[in-house]
Every structure is written in C-alpha cells, then in structure tokens.
Write a protein that holds these residues in place. Structure first.
Motif, mmCIF file in Angstrom:
data_model
loop_
_atom_site.group_PDB
_atom_site.id
_atom_site.type_symbol
_atom_site.label_atom_id
_atom_site.label_comp_id
_atom_site.label_asym_id
_atom_site.label_seq_id
_atom_site.Cartn_x
_atom_site.Cartn_y
_atom_site.Cartn_z
ATOM 1 N N MET A 188 21.072 -83.006 45.046
ATOM 2 C CA MET A 188 20.831 -84.159 45.780
ATOM 3 C C MET A 188 21.312 -84.039 47.338
ATOM 4 O O MET A 188 20.774 -84.668 48.281
ATOM 5 N N ILE A 189 22.513 -83.456 47.490
ATOM 6 C CA ILE A 189 23.019 -83.310 48.909
ATOM 7 C C ILE A 189 22.184 -82.497 49.748
ATOM 8 O O ILE A 189 21.837 -82.899 51.098
ATOM 9 N N ALA A 190 21.557 -81.386 49.091
ATOM 10 C CA ALA A 190 20.665 -80.504 49.989
ATOM 11 C C ALA A 190 19.468 -81.540 50.308
ATOM 12 O O ALA A 190 18.883 -81.251 51.648
ATOM 13 N N ALA A 191 18.955 -82.332 49.277
ATOM 14 C CA ALA A 191 17.817 -83.008 49.921
ATOM 15 C C ALA A 191 18.256 -84.177 50.826
ATOM 16 O O ALA A 191 17.498 -84.315 51.859
ATOM 17 N N ARG A 192 19.383 -84.627 50.854
ATOM 18 C CA ARG A 192 19.895 -85.534 51.902
ATOM 19 C C ARG A 192 20.050 -85.030 53.303
ATOM 20 O O ARG A 192 19.644 -85.612 54.155
ATOM 21 N N SER A 194 18.744 -82.110 54.343
ATOM 22 C CA SER A 194 17.560 -81.645 54.932
ATOM 23 C C SER A 194 16.515 -82.640 55.155
ATOM 24 O O SER A 194 15.567 -82.233 56.030
ATOM 25 N N GLY A 195 16.567 -83.480 54.576
ATOM 26 C CA GLY A 195 15.608 -84.808 54.524
ATOM 27 C C GLY A 195 14.255 -84.317 53.768
ATOM 28 O O GLY A 195 13.006 -84.709 54.139
ATOM 29 N N LYS A 196 14.166 -83.110 52.989
ATOM 30 C CA LYS A 196 13.265 -82.600 52.363
ATOM 31 C C LYS A 196 13.336 -82.779 50.634
ATOM 32 O O LYS A 196 14.661 -82.648 50.403
ATOM 33 N N PRO A 197 12.310 -82.558 49.874
ATOM 34 C CA PRO A 197 12.502 -82.381 48.655
ATOM 35 C C PRO A 197 13.228 -81.182 48.256
ATOM 36 O O PRO A 197 12.773 -79.983 48.880
ATOM 37 N N ARG A 198 14.146 -81.131 47.490
ATOM 38 C CA ARG A 198 15.121 -80.016 46.968
ATOM 39 C C ARG A 198 15.151 -80.049 45.287
ATOM 40 O O ARG A 198 15.152 -81.030 44.778
ATOM 41 N N LEU A 220 13.612 -82.336 40.568
ATOM 42 C CA LEU A 220 13.131 -82.354 41.960
ATOM 43 C C LEU A 220 13.519 -83.652 42.403
ATOM 44 O O LEU A 220 12.972 -84.695 42.071
ATOM 45 N N TYR A 221 14.525 -83.539 43.731
ATOM 46 C CA TYR A 221 14.905 -84.581 44.393
ATOM 47 C C TYR A 221 14.131 -84.856 45.575
ATOM 48 O O TYR A 221 13.983 -83.904 46.403
ATOM 49 N N SER A 222 13.827 -85.864 46.211
ATOM 50 C CA SER A 222 13.270 -86.399 47.540
ATOM 51 C C SER A 222 14.005 -87.630 48.079
ATOM 52 O O SER A 222 14.146 -88.578 47.393
ATOM 53 N N PRO A 223 14.579 -87.477 49.281
ATOM 54 C CA PRO A 223 15.568 -88.598 49.558
ATOM 55 C C PRO A 223 14.616 -89.513 50.231
ATOM 56 O O PRO A 223 13.633 -89.449 50.697
ATOM 57 N N ILE A 224 15.163 -90.855 50.365
ATOM 58 C CA ILE A 224 14.696 -92.114 50.920
ATOM 59 C C ILE A 224 15.756 -92.520 52.047
ATOM 60 O O ILE A 224 17.027 -92.740 51.517
ATOM 61 N N PHE A 225 15.276 -92.898 53.268
ATOM 62 C CA PHE A 225 15.908 -93.233 54.293
ATOM 63 C C PHE A 225 15.680 -94.748 54.546
ATOM 64 O O PHE A 225 14.466 -95.290 54.193
ATOM 65 N N GLY A 307 14.235 -74.968 48.352
ATOM 66 C CA GLY A 307 15.595 -74.767 48.328
ATOM 67 C C GLY A 307 16.299 -73.628 47.230
ATOM 68 O O GLY A 307 17.406 -73.299 47.509
ATOM 69 N N ARG A 308 15.469 -73.369 46.482
ATOM 70 C CA ARG A 308 15.878 -72.297 45.351
ATOM 71 C C ARG A 308 15.024 -70.895 45.499
ATOM 72 O O ARG A 308 13.988 -71.092 45.997
ATOM 73 N N ARG A 309 15.798 -70.100 45.051
ATOM 74 C CA ARG A 309 14.975 -68.591 45.145
ATOM 75 C C ARG A 309 14.786 -68.389 43.703
ATOM 76 O O ARG A 309 15.674 -68.220 43.030
#
Length: 739
Positions: A188-192, A194-198, A220-225, A307-309
C-alpha cells in the motif's frame, strides 16, 4: 625355505611348468575386429548427429513455449490491472455508494472475465479522526456501526470499506485494517509513494479463513488521490492520498486461467517464486514439479510484476516425451548395431574356419600339460610325504617331504618296497594295505626309526592310474603324527592328574562342609544358652516385679522378650538353610498338583475363617526330592496366602507354561496380593531381605532364599515379577519326567 618346501634336484624348475605354447595371432580376427569397430563407430557418429539435431529443435521449442507461458501470465496480470484501473477511475471522479460500487463490479462480470479474482474493494486512507468520521457516516447512512479490526489506536488506517461481489466470505472481511499488516502495508505504501499499482508479497487471504482454503494469495493495490491526477512530488502524493482500490486473488487461480490448455506445452512444469526480499517465497508450483530428475531442459525467466520481482522456473518432460523422433533414432541405432554385429559375425566365421583345427590341438595339448603341471607341483611342494607305487608296491617316485620323513635320499628310494621302510613290515611285496587299497582308500598308522629316533606316521593309500605303458597303481600319502600322538598322551596324563586333584579337592570340601556344620550347631548352641537366660530372667522379672514397673518399663520388658524370641527363630531358620545345602537329594517322580493341594489344605486348616480362591492345574509332573519340593511349594503358596490377606477377592493360581525351543516346562505361582516394586526384585531371594515391614506382614525373610536353594539344587531356575497392589508371579523350573 624349509627342507620340506625345497624341490628335489631332479625336479624341473617352476619356469618349465609355467611355460605355455604361444598362440599366433590371426589376421582374420584382426580384420573382423576392424570391421566391427568401423561399422559401430559409423553408426554411433550418424546417430549422435541426428540426436543432437532433434534435441536442439526440442530445446528451441521449449524456450519458445516458456516465453509464451510467461507472457500469458504477465498478460493475465495486465488484465487484472485494467479491471483495477476502472475502479480507480470511478473513485477518482466520484466516491460511489456501496450499491453503486456493487453495480460497477457486477458490470465488469468478474466471475466470467476474471475467474481468479475474489472481488474488487476499496480501502480509505484515514487518521484516527477520519476513522471516527467514517464510522459516523456509516451509521448515519443506515449501515450500522463500522468496526475496525484489529482494534487499537494507530497513526493511520486502511480498513476495507467496500468489497464486491458481496459474498459471505467478502462480507466477513469488511472492516479489516490492511494497513496494520506488514506485507499488505508495504504494498500500500509502495502504491502511494509511486502513484502506480503495486503488488503485495504472498499472504493468506482473509476469505480463506471462511472457505478453509490454503492457497497462496496476493493483492494488487492502485492509489486514489483527491485531485484525480497523480501528484508529481512524493509529499503531494502522501498528502492527497484518499485510499486504494485493490484486488485480492489466488496465485494458482491466476496461473490456471492464464494457462488453460497446459497440454499444448508438452508437459512443461512451472514453479513461480517471489525474489523481491532476501529470501525467495514460493507463489505457485505444479503438483509434479521436481519429483522426477529426468527433465531434458530447465529454464528460469525473470520478470517485474508491479514492484515485485518474479522468477518463473520451467522444467520439461523426459527427452522421449518432448521429442517423439528420438524413438525412431533408437530404432535406427539398434538396426545399425545389429548390422555391425552381423558383419562381425560373418568375418568371425571366416577366421574360425581357418584356425579351428589348430585351436583344438593346442587346447588339448595345453590341458594335458596343465594337468601334469598341477600334479607335479602338488608332489614336489607338498608338506606331506607322497609316493607313487607300482603294482608290486615298489616306490616309483617320491617327493622331498617323504625323503625327510624316512631319512633317505630320493635316489635310494626308487625301486625300494614301500613296506620295508617301516619297523613292523612283514611281506614287503604283498601287504594288507596293498590288498585293501584295490577297493578304495585305506588308512593306517605305522612306526619307523629315523636317525635312531622312533617316529609314527599315518599312511593313506588311494588307487591312481598311470600313463599308457607306465607301471603306476597307487598313491600313498605319509604324514608324521609323532608330535600329535605325544601331545595326546600328555593330555591323557594331564587328565588323570586333574581327576586326582578333583578327588582330593572334593574330599577337602566335604571335610570343610562337615566342620562348617559342626561349627553352625556349636554356634547355635552357644547363642541359644544366653538367649534362654535372657528370656527366663525377663519372664521372672515380669511375673514378680510387674507391680513395681511403670508402663514404659513393662513395654521395654515385652520388647526384650519379643527380640529374644525372634532371635531364636532366626537361629533356627539359619540351621534350616544350612540343612538345605547339605542334605542328600533323593529325586523321585512327583505329582506337583497333589503336593500343592495338600499344602493349601494345611493353610486352610490353619486359618479356617479365610475365603481364598485357589486354582491348581491338574497333571503337573516333575522329578525332585519330595521333602525339598514340598518345602518349596509350602514357601511359595504360603507367601501367596499371606500377602493376599488384605484383598477383597484373594486368588492364587498354580499352573504350568512352556518356553524355549525344547518346550521346557515352567511352573508358575501367581497371586493378586500386595505385590512388590520391580526395582527390588534382586533382594527377594537373599536371606533376611524383606520388602514389607514386620508389622504389616510377619516373617523371617528366609523363605524365598530357601526356595532359590532348593530350585538350584535341582538344576532349575527361578524368577519373580510383580507390581505393588497387583500381586506377584514366581516362575521356576524343575526336571521333567524324562530327566
């Protein structure tokens, strides 16, 4: 080298015996071998080139298939992202109600288009004040009080507010704070930021607690601003974040929907790892992955997944499965090898036709030479004397060992009648041995003088044929047994000396036993005299001065009298023990069942008020001294009678069981009385060793010691087993009727 090991001067050297006729190599065999090697090499070379071409083509197909499979899995993740993007666009434009969100998710038709998804949800990003406002809005909207899980005060929250379709499992996870769990919070923090789905790491989805599933889950998280577009700066993104639209799904379902037709990929097995952290985590594995080491090819594909390998490991099936043309190559190789062998066989037939006669002659000559060599070596180097005799019993040939035994040179033995070499010779031409050997092997012992020394030899005659035209009829072996006979005489003399010593020691032991018996009776007499004095004076003291003594004095006086009485009983018990060891055994056939019944009858008459169940097996037979065996049963059955005194339903058993290969009879006395600790079983058969107090069960501690001596005097054994409160079992052996 000893004299017996040295060959005679006339014996041929070992090199003569070891020499063989060399076989000339034939060019036909070399030609056949060259044909075989050339044809086999050509077939293998052709097969190897064809095999490498087939395997190269199969490997190229494998690489292409794995790239296609990896692309399909990534494409499925892109489809998930597109579905998630629609939900994010809806929240960016307007915050929908739960009904609107449900309608939106139903419109996506996730069950048909995205069968791996468990749903699509929304989690707001709120502070504690925002959480309270959210709870008030939920209550005012008629949805009831919005409860947060896990409870507690935290700086920020990310609770699940919407999750559609609204199944029973999805209803149960509403209110869960995903921001409180480390793996979810990281995504969730990575999506926030980066502004991209993580994508999150592997987790156990909350819905699995209701469904009982153990599959690996991902989110799979996508941020909303707030402003709709993604802010450029990190601080602005953190400040304007409203929450996340997210998708929970199972990794196995993702792979199955991305690769619905696995049979197209020729049995390729797949395993997916998350390599983002320091330790790789398994996301998915085929059931048969890694169970077989016969994979022809293997390959790993690295990919970035929001964001994951991810690392995708692929394994192919066996070479025969991925390349059907290899079966035809094996057939081709087999046909080529068979053709090579056929050419070789034809060449060998030609070579064998040329050399067959020569080989047969050489083989016969070599077999005869080797047989003669073995016989000569056995004669020359044997440590036992050997001689070949003719039909009249004269020495034809003798080995060095025989010359050493009789003390003559080989030249002087040739032509000498063999029987004349011994002191007890009668007819040197026709002897008993020569007559008996015609029917088979004959053995006898003779004596001779060698250098004025008397020696004994053992002779073994056996018929043996000679060559054509050679007068050889018998083989005799001569072994010097003088030392062995001398040793046997010494052993017999030592045995006679030992028997004399044993008789002397027996007499000394009998005298010592008699002295010990006299000493025991003397000691018992000397001990009983002061005991009688103590008992008499203490009785007079009790009778005449009882009124002058207080209670303590009378108690002390009673203890003195009891102690003297017990001391007298112990002395008597010691005398009985000594009699058991010295009395003469008179073994007779005994009916143990009848003896046991008589002992039990005596016990019942002594205590007529007791009710004890006694089971005696009929027909128990043994051989022993009647008085001693009766004493043995009296002690064992008497102990069982005594120690079952406090039982509600006392029971005593006397029966027989068998053990061992020879079915040795074992007699058993068992009760259900007080029993004993198994750790103290070693004390049971020692004199005066008691496992119970005198106040609890009276006795002298000599009964079981007497039992053991009686059993051992009869050549038997005894053992005991028991548990406190569960009774005791005594097993003993006596000679049977045939002893």
């Amino acid at each position: 080298m000893s004299a017996q090991a040295r060959p005679p001067a006339s014996a041929p050297p070992p090199g003569e015996y070891g020499r063989h006729v060399p076989v000339t190599p034939f060019r036909g065999y070399l030609l056949a071998l060259a044909v075989l090697l050339g044809s086999v090499a050509s077939v293998i070379l052709f097969w190897r080139n064809a095999y490498e071409r087939e395997m190269s083509a199969a490997q190229a197909d494998f690489v292409s298939a794995t790239q296609q499979m990896a692309a399909l899995v990534q494409q499925r993740m892109i489809n998930y992202e597109l579905a998630l993007g629609g939900g994010a666009a809806l929240f960016a434009s307007v915050r929908p109600t739960p009904q609107q969100w449900q309608s939106f998710v139903d419109g996506l038709d996730t069950r048909e288009r995205f069968p791996g998804l468990l749903g699509m949800g929304f989690a707001p990003y709120v502070t504690p004040d925002g959480l309270r406002q959210l709870q008030i809005e939920s209550h005012d909207a008629g949805y009831g009080l919005f409860r947060i899980r896990p409870p507690g005060v935290r700086a920020n929250y990310g609770p699940i507010l919407y999750l559609a379709p609204m199944t029973l499992e999805n209803r149960g996870v509403i209110g869960y704070d995903m921001f409180s769990e480390p793996v979810r919070r990281t995504a969730m923090i990575a999506a926030r930021d980066s502004g991209k789905p993580r994508l999150s790491g592997p987790v156990k989805l909350l819905q699995d607690d209701f469904a009982g599933s153990r599959q690996t889950g991902l989110l799979l998280y996508s941020p909303i601003f707030r402003l709709g577009d993604t802010p450029r700066s990190l601080d602005a993104r953190r400040e304007s974040l409203q929450g996340w639209v997210y998708i929970p799904f199972h990794m196995p379902a993702l792979v199955q929907t991305a690769l619905p037709y696995r049979d197209r990929y020729e049995g390729i097995q797949l395993q997916i790892y998350d390599d983002t952290g320091p330790k790789a985590e398994l996301l998915y594995t085929d059931a048969e992955f890694g169970k077989s080491d016969e994979a022809a090819f293997s390959r790993s594909v690295q990919s970035e997944a929001y964001g994951r390998r991810w690392r995708m490991d692929f394994r192919s099936g066996p070479a025969e499965a991925i390349s059907p043309g290899l079966a035809g190559l094996r057939t081709l190789l087999l046909v080529g090898l068979l053709s090579s062998l056929l050419l070789f066989w034809l060449a060998m037939l030609l070579a064998r036709t040329e050399n067959r006669a020569r080989q047969i002659a050489t083989q016969l000559t070599e077999d005869y030479r080797r047989s003669e060599q073995r016989f000569r070596m056995a004669m020359v180097y044997s440590a036992i004397g050997k001689a070949l005799l003719d039909h009249e019993g004269r020495v034809v040939e003798a080995n060095p060992a025989l010359c050493d035994i009789v003390g003559r040179d080989p030249e002087r033995l040739a032509g000498v009648p063999f029987s004349s070499l011994f002191d007890d010779a009668t007819d040197p031409i026709r002897t008993t041995e020569m007559e008996a050997v015609a029917e088979g092997v004959y053995r006898t012992t003779r004596r001779l003088h060698r250098n004025d020394e008397l020696r004994y030899v053992q002779l073994t005659y056996a018929p043996v044929p000679g060559n054509v035209g050679q007068d050889i009829a018998r083989l005799v072996q001569v072994e010097d047994v003088s030392e062995r006979l001398h040793a046997e005489a010494q052993v017999r003399a030592l045995n006679r000396t030992l028997e004399t010593r044993v008789a002397q020691r027996t007499r000394e032991l009998s005298a010592a036993n008699n002295e010990l018996e006299s000493f025991a009776y003397s000691i018992s007499h000397d001990l009983r005299t002061p005991l009688r004095s103590i008992e008499g004076f203490s009785r007079l003291l009790a009778e005449r001065y009882q009124q002058q003594l207080d209670g303590a004095g009378r108690d002390y006086l009673a203890r003195i009298r009891n102690a003297t009485s017990r001391m007298s009983e112990l002395i008597e018990a010691l005398l009985k023990m000594s009699r058991l060891s010295r009395s003469q055994l008179n073994p007779l056939p005994l009916d143990l069942s009848q003896l046991a019944a008589e002992v039990v009858a005596e016990l019942r008459s002594a205590e007529p008020g007791r009710e004890v169940e006694v089971a005696i097996a009929p027909g128990l037979q043994a051989v022993g001294d009647p008085a001693l065996v009766r004493n043995l049963l009296m002690n064992l059955l008497g102990n069982a009678w005594k120690f079952t005194r406090d039982c509600d339903r006392p029971r005593i058993e006397f029966f027989r069981e068998t053990r061992g290969v020879a079915d040795e009879p074992v007699f058993v006395v068992r009760d259900n009385g007080a029993g004993f600790e198994a750790d103290y079983v070693g004390k049971l058969f020692r004199p005066f060793q008691r496992l119970h107090s005198q106040e609890q069960f009276s006795g002298h501690g000599i009964g079981l010691a007497s039992v053991r001596r009686i059993v051992e005097r009869h050549g038997g054994t005894i053992q005991a087993d028991g548990k406190p409160g569960e009774g005791a079992t005594f097993k003993f052996t006596l000679p049977g009727e045939g002893a």
